[in-house]
Design a protein around this motif. Structure first.
Motif, PDB file in Angstrom:
ATOM      1  N   THR A  67      -2.774 -35.511 -33.841  1.00 35.23           N
ATOM      2  CA  THR A  67      -1.956 -36.707 -33.598  1.00 35.23           C
ATOM      3  C   THR A  67      -1.948 -37.592 -34.834  1.00 35.23           C
ATOM      4  N   LYS A  68      -3.105 -37.793 -35.414  1.00 31.60           N
ATOM      5  CA  LYS A  68      -3.244 -38.637 -36.607  1.00 31.60           C
ATOM      6  C   LYS A  68      -2.469 -38.056 -37.780  1.00 31.60           C
ATOM      7  N   TYR A  69      -2.553 -36.745 -37.962  1.00 32.95           N
ATOM      8  CA  TYR A  69      -1.841 -36.083 -39.061  1.00 32.95           C
ATOM      9  C   TYR A  69      -0.333 -36.287 -38.926  1.00 32.95           C
ATOM     10  N   CYS A  70       0.196 -36.054 -37.731  1.00 32.80           N
ATOM     11  CA  CYS A  70       1.641 -36.178 -37.527  1.00 32.80           C
ATOM     12  C   CYS A  70       2.118 -37.613 -37.737  1.00 32.80           C
ATOM     13  N   LEU A  71       1.342 -38.574 -37.280  1.00 31.30           N
ATOM     14  CA  LEU A  71       1.715 -39.976 -37.470  1.00 31.30           C
ATOM     15  C   LEU A  71       1.674 -40.368 -38.952  1.00 31.30           C
ATOM     16  N   CYS A  72       0.713 -39.840 -39.682  1.00 32.91           N
ATOM     17  CA  CYS A  72       0.642 -40.111 -41.130  1.00 32.91           C
ATOM     18  C   CYS A  72       1.876 -39.554 -41.841  1.00 32.91           C
ATOM     19  N   GLN A  73       2.352 -38.367 -41.390  1.00 28.10           N
ATOM     20  CA  GLN A  73       3.551 -37.794 -41.972  1.00 28.10           C
ATOM     21  C   GLN A  73       4.769 -38.662 -41.694  1.00 28.10           C
ATOM     22  N   MET A  74       4.791 -39.315 -40.549  1.00 28.37           N
ATOM     23  CA  MET A  74       5.900 -40.217 -40.228  1.00 28.37           C
ATOM     24  C   MET A  74       5.827 -41.506 -41.045  1.00 28.37           C
ATOM     25  N   LEU A  75       4.634 -42.039 -41.222  1.00 33.48           N
ATOM     26  CA  LEU A  75       4.486 -43.301 -41.960  1.00 33.48           C
ATOM     27  C   LEU A  75       4.790 -43.135 -43.444  1.00 33.48           C
ATOM     28  N   ARG A  76       4.302 -42.050 -44.037  1.00 32.75           N
ATOM     29  CA  ARG A  76       4.527 -41.734 -45.443  1.00 32.75           C
ATOM     30  C   ARG A  76       4.243 -42.923 -46.367  1.00 32.75           C
ATOM     31  N   GLU A  77       5.297 -43.568 -46.885  1.00 28.80           N
ATOM     32  CA  GLU A  77       5.092 -44.650 -47.859  1.00 28.80           C
ATOM     33  C   GLU A  77       4.490 -45.897 -47.241  1.00 28.80           C
ATOM     34  N   GLN A  78       4.394 -45.940 -45.912  1.00 23.00           N
ATOM     35  CA  GLN A  78       3.818 -47.112 -45.246  1.00 23.00           C
ATOM     36  C   GLN A  78       2.326 -46.946 -44.940  1.00 23.00           C
ATOM     37  N   LEU A  79       1.723 -45.906 -45.468  1.00 28.29           N
ATOM     38  CA  LEU A  79       0.306 -45.658 -45.196  1.00 28.29           C
ATOM     39  C   LEU A  79      -0.603 -46.759 -45.736  1.00 28.29           C
ATOM     40  N   GLU A  80      -0.131 -47.500 -46.729  1.00 31.72           N
ATOM     41  CA  GLU A  80      -0.947 -48.562 -47.305  1.00 31.72           C
ATOM     42  C   GLU A  80      -0.771 -49.896 -46.592  1.00 31.72           C
ATOM     43  N   THR A  81       0.070 -49.923 -45.559  1.00 30.94           N
ATOM     44  CA  THR A  81       0.223 -51.148 -44.775  1.00 30.94           C
ATOM     45  C   THR A  81      -1.001 -51.339 -43.887  1.00 30.94           C
ATOM     46  N   THR A  82      -1.089 -52.489 -43.245  1.00 30.14           N
ATOM     47  CA  THR A  82      -2.216 -52.757 -42.346  1.00 30.14           C
ATOM     48  C   THR A  82      -2.287 -51.725 -41.229  1.00 30.14           C
ATOM     49  N   GLN A  83      -1.133 -51.407 -40.657  1.00 27.84           N
ATOM     50  CA  GLN A  83      -1.112 -50.412 -39.584  1.00 27.84           C
ATOM     51  C   GLN A  83      -1.498 -49.035 -40.100  1.00 27.84           C
ATOM     52  N   GLY A  84      -1.024 -48.693 -41.299  1.00 31.07           N
ATOM     53  CA  GLY A  84      -1.368 -47.408 -41.891  1.00 31.07           C
ATOM     54  C   GLY A  84      -2.858 -47.274 -42.129  1.00 31.07           C
ATOM     55  N   LYS A  85      -3.477 -48.337 -42.580  1.00 31.37           N
ATOM     56  CA  LYS A  85      -4.924 -48.315 -42.816  1.00 31.37           C
ATOM     57  C   LYS A  85      -5.702 -48.189 -41.506  1.00 31.37           C
ATOM     58  N   LYS A  86      -5.199 -48.850 -40.456  1.00 32.10           N
ATOM     59  CA  LYS A  86      -5.842 -48.705 -39.148  1.00 32.10           C
ATOM     60  C   LYS A  86      -5.745 -47.271 -38.642  1.00 32.10           C
ATOM     61  N   LEU A  87      -4.569 -46.666 -38.847  1.00 28.10           N
ATOM     62  CA  LEU A  87      -4.397 -45.268 -38.436  1.00 28.10           C
ATOM     63  C   LEU A  87      -5.338 -44.364 -39.215  1.00 28.10           C
ATOM     64  N   HIS A  88      -5.438 -44.600 -40.509  1.00 31.49           N
ATOM     65  CA  HIS A  88      -6.294 -43.760 -41.346  1.00 31.49           C
ATOM     66  C   HIS A  88      -7.756 -43.853 -40.922  1.00 31.49           C
ATOM     67  N   ALA A  89      -8.153 -45.006 -40.418  1.00 29.89           N
ATOM     68  CA  ALA A  89      -9.551 -45.208 -40.009  1.00 29.89           C
ATOM     69  C   ALA A  89      -9.833 -44.730 -38.590  1.00 29.89           C
ATOM     70  N   ALA A  90      -8.802 -44.454 -37.825  1.00 24.21           N
ATOM     71  CA  ALA A  90      -8.983 -44.092 -36.412  1.00 24.21           C
ATOM     72  C   ALA A  90      -9.742 -42.775 -36.273  1.00 24.21           C
ATOM     73  N   GLN A  91     -10.696 -42.743 -35.338  1.00 24.77           N
ATOM     74  CA  GLN A  91     -11.517 -41.562 -35.101  1.00 24.77           C
ATOM     75  C   GLN A  91     -11.430 -41.075 -33.654  1.00 24.77           C
ATOM     76  N   SER A  92     -10.409 -41.496 -32.943  1.00 25.92           N
ATOM     77  CA  SER A  92     -10.207 -41.050 -31.559  1.00 25.92           C
ATOM     78  C   SER A  92      -8.787 -41.374 -31.149  1.00 25.92           C
ATOM     79  N   THR A  93      -8.343 -40.768 -30.057  1.00 24.58           N
ATOM     80  CA  THR A  93      -7.014 -41.074 -29.532  1.00 24.58           C
ATOM     81  C   THR A  93      -6.921 -42.535 -29.126  1.00 24.58           C
ATOM     82  N   GLN A  94      -7.993 -43.060 -28.559  1.00 21.37           N
ATOM     83  CA  GLN A  94      -7.992 -44.461 -28.149  1.00 21.37           C
ATOM     84  C   GLN A  94      -7.796 -45.384 -29.357  1.00 21.37           C
ATOM     85  N   GLU A  95      -8.477 -45.112 -30.457  1.00 21.06           N
ATOM     86  CA  GLU A  95      -8.336 -45.943 -31.645  1.00 21.06           C
ATOM     87  C   GLU A  95      -6.938 -45.821 -32.248  1.00 21.06           C
TER      88      GLU A  95
END
Length: 451
Positions: free
Chosen positions: A241-269
């Motif tokens: 799930t995290k991988y697919c969402l990162c592919q969608m965000l692409r250039e937005q990975l450095e945004t606040t939301q992108g950083k939260k996604l990158h740090a997530a370690q569970s579906t809940q997070e």
């Protein structure tokens, strides 16, 4: 070029097979936005042949490996629209896998890479495709790059076009995400450039599955939330799930939301990163309630199925308590032979809810079973044998019982096979069994998930 040979095919717009992309949530999302056909990720034939088919409480059909890992998951909604992509180099194995999944998918696709010489000679590539056509396949997909090329290299539309014009079966063009397909209208442009009958999309669909919408893209936030809902609903592993969402965000990975996604370690997070924590809690609560209800239902069914004449004990088989290659089943078989009884008969079933096994052994017209369910059929049968042996007051071969006569017999005659003098049979052979069966279906309804 790399080719795919679907044995069955229909439709025009396709979400291409991509490892870590073609899982159920992404496929369903692509169908929502207008894809006609979706592909699963490539799965190797040997791995699939080890799987068993199980109906999940999620209302999915799961093909589960011996280690309980779900190798392939599908559902009724996509049954007529999903193509199963298989990696195989053996005709018999490929056929066996096709038969395993044929009732759950719309088509079977054999993935293959052309030999190196075909990667550099267009004429040889066309000749190869003509040979493949004669085998009776329904369509052929062409990934328009050479073996040594990567997605950043230009797609060879001329080669795909040459193949399209050389065969009479449908040709599916793939590889246009980088050069052609930026929005829905570009799908037709790529189709015309390759003279193909259909277009297969991978990366462009991964970046934004709403590329299939004739009306244009949906806001990326809505697309990602829709994807997360499917991921939670179908218990998708959070790393995928995290991988697919990162592919969608692409250039937005450095945004606040992108950083939260990158740090997530569970579906809940992940859900919390997209302000969907309430959805996660609500959906999880529904499943927990459903699971509890099913556990009660299973227990009630177990109670109703209980035969009062079956002798029961709460026991498990722990191989650490026995000498190597010595089991309770062997002891029970030997006891039956000595007492002139028919061989033990084991009947084993599996619960759909938790995939655990229970076995009943019949000896001298009496049935025995453990009340504890085990993670494998073999362990369940050993537990049933223990119940029988303990009821009869017969040794079961444990290390704590002292000298083991079966071990002594095995050492006899330069370790020749253990033979029963009376019956001339190898005691190490498995006992006679009725046809074991695995319950694969459930008529239990799953509540609708909130959208």
């Amino acid at each position: 070029m790399t080719v795919n040979t679907p044995l069955c095919f229909k439709g025009k717009k396709i979400l291409a097979p991509m490892v870590r992309v073609g899982t159920l949530p992404m496929r369903l999302l692509a169908l929502d936005y207008g894809a006609d056909i979706v592909y699963c990720e490539e799965l190797i034939d040997i791995k699939m042949l080890q799987c068993k088919r199980v109906i999940n409480v999620l209302e999915t059909v799961d093909f589960v490996a011996p280690n309980d890992r779900v190798v392939f998951r599908t559902c009724e909604r996509e049954r007529e629209r999903v193509v199963f992509q298989m990696g195989s180099a053996d005709a018999e194995r490929a056929l066996a896998v096709a038969k395993l999944v044929e009732s759950d998918v719309a088509g079977i696709d054999i993935n293959m890479g052309c030999p190196k010489e075909y990667s550099t000679k267009v004429e040889d590539t066309v000749n190869l495709v003509k040979r493949i056509e004669k085998t009776g396949i329904a369509a052929i997909a062409v990934h328009g790059r050479k073996k040594e090329e990567r997605p950043q290299h230009p797609v060879h539309c001329d080669v795909i076009k040459a193949i399209s014009e050389a065969v009479s079966i449908p040709v599916i063009a793939n590889g246009g995400s980088h050069d052609f397909i930026k929005e829905y209208a570009d799908i037709e442009t790529f189709q015309k450039a390759t003279a193909a009958s259909s277009v297969m999309i991978a990366r462009a669909a991964m970046w934004n599955p709403s590329v299939f919408r004739k009306e244009g893209f949906c806001p990326l936030k809505d697309v990602m939330q829709d994807y997360i809902k499917y991921a939670v609903r179908y218990d998708n592993h959070y790393t995928n799930t995290k991988y697919c969402l990162c592919q969608m965000l692409r250039e937005q990975l450095e945004t606040t939301q992108g950083k939260k996604l990158h740090a997530a370690q569970s579906t809940q997070e992940i859900c919390e990163a997209f302000e969907m924590g309430d959805f996660y809690e609500e959906t999880t609560a529904i499943f927990e309630a459903k699971k509890a209800s099913l556990e009660i239902k299973v227990q009630d069914e177990d109670d109703q199925m209980e035969d009062p004449d079956v002798i029961k004990m709460a026991v498990r088989f722990d191989k650490r308590e026995y000498p190597p290659q010595i089991t309770p089943k062997m002891y029970l078989l030997e006891w039956c032979r000595k007492e002139k009884h028919p061989q033990p008969v084991y009947e084993t079933v599996q619960r759909p809810l938790d995939r655990l096994f229970c076995s009943v052994v019949t000896v001298a017209e009496q049935k025995y079973r453990s009340t504890l369910w085990d993670k494998s059929k073999k362990l369940a049968e050993q537990a049933a044998a223990i119940v029988c042996l303990r009821t009869l007051g017969v040794a079961e071969g444990k290390l704590c019982e002292g000298e083991n006569h079966l071990i002594n017999k095995r050492k006899r005659g330069d370790q020749e096979p253990l033979i029963s003098r009376d019956h001339g049979e190898d005691l190490a052979e498995p006992s006679h069994k009725k046809a074991n069966f695995v319950e694969e279906t459930s008529d239990m309804n799953v509540p609708k998930m909130p959208r």
